[in-house]
Design a protein around this motif. Sequence first.
Motif, mmCIF file in Angstrom:
data_model
loop_
_atom_site.group_PDB
_atom_site.id
_atom_site.type_symbol
_atom_site.label_atom_id
_atom_site.label_comp_id
_atom_site.label_asym_id
_atom_site.label_seq_id
_atom_site.Cartn_x
_atom_site.Cartn_y
_atom_site.Cartn_z
ATOM 1 N N PHE A 1 0.826 -1.196 0.000
ATOM 2 C CA PHE A 1 0.000 0.000 0.000
ATOM 3 C C PHE A 1 0.865 1.253 0.000
ATOM 4 N N LEU A 2 1.890 1.260 0.847
ATOM 5 C CA LEU A 2 2.732 2.455 0.961
ATOM 6 C C LEU A 2 3.697 2.606 -0.208
ATOM 7 N N ASP A 3 4.052 1.509 -0.901
ATOM 8 C CA ASP A 3 4.971 1.620 -2.037
ATOM 9 C C ASP A 3 4.389 2.481 -3.151
ATOM 10 N N GLY A 4 3.085 2.423 -3.337
ATOM 11 C CA GLY A 4 2.443 3.228 -4.369
ATOM 12 C C GLY A 4 2.447 4.712 -4.041
ATOM 13 N N LYS A 5 2.580 5.063 -2.798
ATOM 14 C CA LYS A 5 2.559 6.454 -2.365
ATOM 15 C C LYS A 5 3.950 6.978 -2.016
ATOM 16 N N LEU A 6 4.977 6.387 -2.594
ATOM 17 C CA LEU A 6 6.354 6.748 -2.261
ATOM 18 C C LEU A 6 6.665 8.205 -2.608
ATOM 19 N N LEU A 7 6.163 8.702 -3.733
ATOM 20 C CA LEU A 7 6.413 10.099 -4.113
ATOM 21 C C LEU A 7 5.752 11.057 -3.141
ATOM 22 N N ASP A 8 4.513 10.749 -2.744
ATOM 23 C CA ASP A 8 3.817 11.614 -1.779
ATOM 24 C C ASP A 8 4.535 11.622 -0.429
ATOM 25 N N ILE A 9 5.013 10.470 -0.003
ATOM 26 C CA ILE A 9 5.728 10.377 1.279
ATOM 27 C C ILE A 9 7.019 11.182 1.211
ATOM 28 N N ASN A 10 7.747 11.080 0.090
ATOM 29 C CA ASN A 10 8.986 11.845 -0.058
ATOM 30 C C ASN A 10 8.720 13.346 -0.030
ATOM 31 N N LYS A 11 7.614 13.797 -0.654
ATOM 32 C CA LYS A 11 7.276 15.226 -0.628
ATOM 33 C C LYS A 11 6.949 15.683 0.791
ATOM 34 N N ASP A 12 6.204 14.865 1.524
ATOM 35 C CA ASP A 12 5.791 15.250 2.873
ATOM 36 C C ASP A 12 6.968 15.294 3.853
ATOM 37 N N PHE A 13 7.921 14.406 3.713
ATOM 38 C CA PHE A 13 9.027 14.310 4.664
ATOM 39 C C PHE A 13 10.286 15.047 4.204
ATOM 40 N N GLN A 14 10.235 15.758 3.086
ATOM 41 C CA GLN A 14 11.405 16.474 2.560
ATOM 42 C C GLN A 14 12.023 17.433 3.581
ATOM 43 N N PRO A 15 11.230 18.197 4.357
ATOM 44 C CA PRO A 15 11.869 19.107 5.331
ATOM 45 C C PRO A 15 12.649 18.383 6.427
ATOM 46 N N TYR B 1 14.477 15.358 6.226
ATOM 47 C CA TYR B 1 15.743 14.702 5.913
ATOM 48 C C TYR B 1 16.618 15.487 4.953
ATOM 49 N N GLY B 2 16.324 16.748 4.719
ATOM 50 C CA GLY B 2 17.237 17.678 4.061
ATOM 51 C C GLY B 2 17.375 17.523 2.557
ATOM 52 N N GLU B 3 18.389 18.221 2.014
ATOM 53 C CA GLU B 3 18.630 18.280 0.567
ATOM 54 C C GLU B 3 19.056 16.922 0.003
ATOM 55 N N GLY B 4 18.409 16.484 -1.037
ATOM 56 C CA GLY B 4 18.806 15.260 -1.721
ATOM 57 C C GLY B 4 18.428 13.975 -1.002
ATOM 58 N N GLY B 5 17.877 14.084 0.181
ATOM 59 C CA GLY B 5 17.473 12.878 0.903
ATOM 60 C C GLY B 5 16.128 12.377 0.422
ATOM 61 N N ARG B 6 15.984 11.090 0.370
ATOM 62 C CA ARG B 6 14.708 10.522 -0.059
ATOM 63 C C ARG B 6 14.567 9.094 0.457
ATOM 64 N N ILE B 7 13.360 8.640 0.488
ATOM 65 C CA ILE B 7 13.060 7.259 0.879
ATOM 66 C C ILE B 7 13.133 6.404 -0.378
ATOM 67 N N LEU B 8 13.918 5.349 -0.326
ATOM 68 C CA LEU B 8 14.093 4.487 -1.492
ATOM 69 C C LEU B 8 13.135 3.301 -1.506
ATOM 70 N N GLN B 9 12.905 2.720 -0.340
ATOM 71 C CA GLN B 9 12.099 1.500 -0.284
ATOM 72 C C GLN B 9 11.393 1.410 1.057
ATOM 73 N N ILE B 10 10.176 0.899 1.040
ATOM 74 C CA ILE B 10 9.419 0.677 2.275
ATOM 75 C C ILE B 10 9.230 -0.828 2.422
ATOM 76 N N ARG B 11 9.697 -1.371 3.552
ATOM 77 C CA ARG B 11 9.611 -2.820 3.793
ATOM 78 C C ARG B 11 8.813 -3.088 5.058
ATOM 79 N N THR B 12 8.271 -4.295 5.159
ATOM 80 C CA THR B 12 7.616 -4.703 6.395
ATOM 81 C C THR B 12 8.692 -5.154 7.379
ATOM 82 N N PRO B 13 8.490 -4.953 8.667
ATOM 83 C CA PRO B 13 9.496 -5.363 9.657
ATOM 84 C C PRO B 13 9.694 -6.874 9.672
#
Length: 72
Positions: free
Chosen positions: A1-15, A17-29
């Motif tokens: 479910f969250l893999d499809g929203k990776l771009l939205d998550i990266n936009k929301d969390f940009q402030p 983790y700073g410049e150039g930081g991004r989430i690459l993959q979301i895994r289950t624990p």
Amino acid sequence: FLDGKLLDINKDFQPYYGEGGRILQIRTPEAVTSIKKRGESLGYTEGALLALAFIIILCCIPAILVVLVSYR
């Protein structure tokens, strides 16, 4: 479910983790997947022990009744 929203998550969390930081993959624990695996499978040994216990209990009840009746 969250893999499809990776771009939205990266936009929301940009402030955060700073410049150039991004989430690459979301895994289950790991713990969640190990609990799922542990709950769904019953091995041959466990099944055989359960069957043996069931047979022993079924055989003990008539044996106890026979001992009680023949004791009198």
